[in-house]
Design a protein around this motif. Structure first.
Motif, PDB file in Angstrom:
ATOM      1  N   UNK A   1       0.827  -1.205   0.000  1.00 33.25           N
ATOM      2  CA  UNK A   1       0.000   0.000   0.000  1.00 33.25           C
ATOM      3  C   UNK A   1       0.865   1.261   0.000  1.00 33.25           C
ATOM      4  N   UNK A   2       1.958   1.255   0.772  1.00 34.93           N
ATOM      5  CA  UNK A   2       2.840   2.428   0.829  1.00 34.93           C
ATOM      6  C   UNK A   2       3.508   2.685  -0.518  1.00 34.93           C
ATOM      7  N   UNK A   3       3.926   1.615  -1.205  1.00 30.76           N
ATOM      8  CA  UNK A   3       4.573   1.777  -2.507  1.00 30.76           C
ATOM      9  C   UNK A   3       3.606   2.307  -3.558  1.00 30.76           C
ATOM     10  N   UNK A   4       2.363   1.829  -3.511  1.00 38.79           N
ATOM     11  CA  UNK A   4       1.361   2.312  -4.476  1.00 38.79           C
ATOM     12  C   UNK A   4       1.045   3.787  -4.229  1.00 38.79           C
ATOM     13  N   UNK A   5       0.895   4.154  -2.961  1.00 37.91           N
ATOM     14  CA  UNK A   5       0.627   5.554  -2.641  1.00 37.91           C
ATOM     15  C   UNK A   5       1.789   6.441  -3.067  1.00 37.91           C
ATOM     16  N   UNK A   6       3.008   5.952  -2.862  1.00 33.62           N
ATOM     17  CA  UNK A   6       4.195   6.737  -3.217  1.00 33.62           C
ATOM     18  C   UNK A   6       4.226   7.027  -4.710  1.00 33.62           C
ATOM     19  N   UNK A   7       3.864   6.056  -5.503  1.00 35.38           N
ATOM     20  CA  UNK A   7       3.915   6.253  -6.956  1.00 35.38           C
ATOM     21  C   UNK A   7       2.871   7.250  -7.427  1.00 35.38           C
ATOM     22  N   UNK A   8       1.740   7.331  -6.734  1.00 30.74           N
ATOM     23  CA  UNK A   8       0.683   8.250  -7.163  1.00 30.74           C
ATOM     24  C   UNK A   8       0.950   9.701  -6.742  1.00 30.74           C
ATOM     25  N   UNK A   9       1.908   9.919  -5.864  1.00 31.55           N
ATOM     26  CA  UNK A   9       2.190  11.276  -5.392  1.00 31.55           C
ATOM     27  C   UNK A   9       2.947  12.078  -6.442  1.00 31.55           C
ATOM     28  N   UNK A  10       2.890  13.390  -6.327  1.00 29.96           N
ATOM     29  CA  UNK A  10       3.684  14.263  -7.181  1.00 29.96           C
ATOM     30  C   UNK A  10       5.150  14.179  -6.750  1.00 29.96           C
ATOM     31  N   UNK A  11       6.097  14.549  -7.620  1.00 32.42           N
ATOM     32  CA  UNK A  11       7.520  14.463  -7.251  1.00 32.42           C
ATOM     33  C   UNK A  11       7.867  15.191  -5.958  1.00 32.42           C
ATOM     34  N   UNK A  12       7.281  16.347  -5.711  1.00 35.63           N
ATOM     35  CA  UNK A  12       7.585  17.085  -4.481  1.00 35.63           C
ATOM     36  C   UNK A  12       7.063  16.358  -3.244  1.00 35.63           C
ATOM     37  N   UNK A  13       5.883  15.754  -3.350  1.00 33.03           N
ATOM     38  CA  UNK A  13       5.287  15.079  -2.197  1.00 33.03           C
ATOM     39  C   UNK A  13       5.969  13.748  -1.890  1.00 33.03           C
ATOM     40  N   UNK A  14       6.615  13.156  -2.885  1.00 37.71           N
ATOM     41  CA  UNK A  14       7.260  11.867  -2.651  1.00 37.71           C
ATOM     42  C   UNK A  14       8.391  11.966  -1.643  1.00 37.71           C
ATOM     43  N   UNK A  15       9.090  13.088  -1.633  1.00 36.25           N
ATOM     44  CA  UNK A  15      10.207  13.242  -0.696  1.00 36.25           C
ATOM     45  C   UNK A  15       9.728  13.129   0.740  1.00 36.25           C
ATOM     46  N   UNK A  16       8.628  13.795   1.065  1.00 34.33           N
ATOM     47  CA  UNK A  16       8.093  13.734   2.424  1.00 34.33           C
ATOM     48  C   UNK A  16       7.532  12.352   2.762  1.00 34.33           C
ATOM     49  N   UNK A  17       7.202  11.558   1.730  1.00 33.48           N
ATOM     50  CA  UNK A  17       6.609  10.237   1.947  1.00 33.48           C
ATOM     51  C   UNK A  17       7.664   9.141   2.089  1.00 33.48           C
TER      52      UNK A  17
END
Length: 476
Positions: free
Chosen positions: A40-56
């Motif tokens: 679930x965490x990997x799927x959510x990470x892929x759907x985030x924008x590049x800027x939001x991925x860093x915080x995730x």
């Protein structure tokens, strides 16, 4: 720098359908739950924008770290080995079948990397540990990202960020080396390119090369000056010039050459055709950047000894190693190659500002700015004050010293299930407990913003699930 890895995603799986333990019946349920959280965490990470991925990224790191002891316990038990100090009997009903996105495979532009079906617990363990190593590399990127912001940083902050990034890269290197030491993984011949032994060896060498270059970046004042140049409010250049101790210049050159050797080793192991072209190009550019940086430090060493002409020759050699335009005229780039380099630098600055895929040139453009800054300054001094002949750079490049290692990476110590945790798993699973289901669909369409929708018309409201990949996913 470091490389911008794309984290793989994976399919859902119910581990109890493939393995069961008579001595620890709750193990498979607990492992499935931890794996579902990771999926679930990997799927959510892929759907985030590049800027939001860093915080995730810390969320992904926690999820994969929590699953590691469970998958390694299953892997050890399936090979009739003890889990810690305890014996775990594991019955394999049938080989584990699972899918992982092969993010390092070469694909056509615009297409998703393949998600092959993998058979065996060793493939599962290899992808999980590789994902953890990728996460550490991305966390190192997030630390170094602060150095490229258009904000002024104190020396303590800069050193702290680089030290943290270095620790992440050394941890990634240790994980890759540990993965190579697992017998069934190092001997696997049916593995996708991501977890083939040659690729894992290349990634271990790449992480060590990046960590070695950071040793120099921590104390390199010239690179800091070029980075601060992005900040229009910075006025440090008006009252102090960067300096570097005479002894360290030659030492840093040898450290950079060691980094170039590691990058060259990675380049030789990553054969073109099967591996992502961006990764292959990045490794080649990183080797160029390391050798160019080494030539630049040898130029500084010569200039500090009063050999400005030799220093200029070393800078010309650095330009050659970096693959830049042959020369500067009046401090300006000339010709098509110079225009192309200027355009690439402006594009890189925009990527840094947007937080996108910056640094995919291995730091080559950043080093080019430092070389050109020094070349323009020294050439002006050499033309007006103490004129010295500039020798050809080819003999100097041929006489480069050998590399010097700086790091002594420690072996990776994977987390293990404690005695108390294993004791609790001797109890049968609670019927009221359910496996974590998560919020993400297990579908093939994983593009940012993609959603699975039901068709309208006569088929609306039926049990068809057009995003699923098979009946085994109905558990989630």
């Amino acid at each position: 720098m470091p490389f911008h890895f794309a984290l793989p995603t994976t399919s859902s799986v119910l581990l109890s359908s493939f393995v069961e333990s008579a001595t620890h019946p709750s193990l498979t349920l607990a492992a499935t739950t931890k794996r579902s959280v990771l999926k679930d965490a990997l799927k959510k990470h892929k759907r985030l924008t590049p800027r939001d991925r860093t915080a995730h990224l810390p969320t992904v790191q926690e999820a994969v770290s929590n699953y590691v002891p469970y998958v390694l316990a299953l892997y050890a038990a399936s090979g009739l080995r003890d889990v810690g100090t305890e014996r775990v009997d594991l019955d394999v009903k049938r080989p584990l079948e699972v899918e992982w996105r092969s993010t390092l495979s070469a694909t056509l532009p615009g297409r998703e990397p393949p998600r092959p079906k993998l058979i065996g617990l060793h493939h599962e363990a290899a992808f999980v540990l590789s994902t953890l190593a990728y996460t550490h590399s991305l966390l190192a990127r997030s630390q170094l990202r602060m150095l490229h912001d258009a904000t002024m940083m104190a020396n303590e902050q800069r050193t702290s960020a680089i030290t943290a990034a270095m620790k992440h890269l050394l941890e990634a290197h240790s994980i890759h080396k540990y993965l190579l030491g697992l017998p069934s993984i190092s001997a696997a011949k049916d593995a996708p390119p991501d977890i083939q032994p040659s690729t894992i060896s290349a990634l271990a060498a790449l992480a060590l090369a990046e960590a070695t270059l950071l040793v120099v970046s921590k104390d390199d004042p010239y690179a800091a000056v070029v980075s601060d140049d992005r900040n229009e409010s910075n006025r440090d250049w008006m009252f102090k010039a960067p300096s570097i101790p005479k002894v360290r210049a030659h030492l840093y050159a040898r450290i950079c050459l060691a980094a170039a050797e590691h990058a060259g080793q990675a380049q030789g192991l990553l054969g073109p055709g099967k591996i992502d072209a961006d990764l292959v190009k990045y490794v080649a550019d990183l080797r160029r950047a390391a050798r160019g940086k080494a030539a630049r430090f040898l130029a500084i060493d010569a200039e500090l000894n009063g050999k400005t002409g030799e220093g200029l020759a070393w800078l010309q050699g650095a330009r050659r190693e970096l693959g830049l335009a042959s020369e500067l005229k009046d401090g300006q780039r000339k010709g098509f190659k110079g225009l192309k380099q200027s355009w690439q630098e402006r594009r890189e600055d925009k990527r840094v500002g947007k937080g996108g895929e910056w640094g995919m040139d291995g730091g080559k453009l950043e080093e080019a700015r430092v070389v050109e800054m020094l070349e323009a300054k020294w050439d002006k001094e050499n033309s007006t004050i103490n004129t010295q002949l500039v020798p050809p750079c080819e003999p100097l490049l041929a006489s480069m010293p050998s590399g010097r290692e700086n790091h002594s990476p420690q072996p990776y110590q994977p987390p293990q299930l404690g005695a108390q945790t294993l004791a609790l798993m001797r109890a049968p699973p609670d019927p009221s407990e359910s496996v974590f289901r998560g919020d993400e669909e297990d579908s093939g369409g994983e593009e940012y913003g993609a959603r699975v929708s039901e068709p309208v018309g006569a088929f609306a409201g039926t049990s068809h699930d057009y995003g699923r990949r098979g009946p085994s996913n109905s558990y989630y």
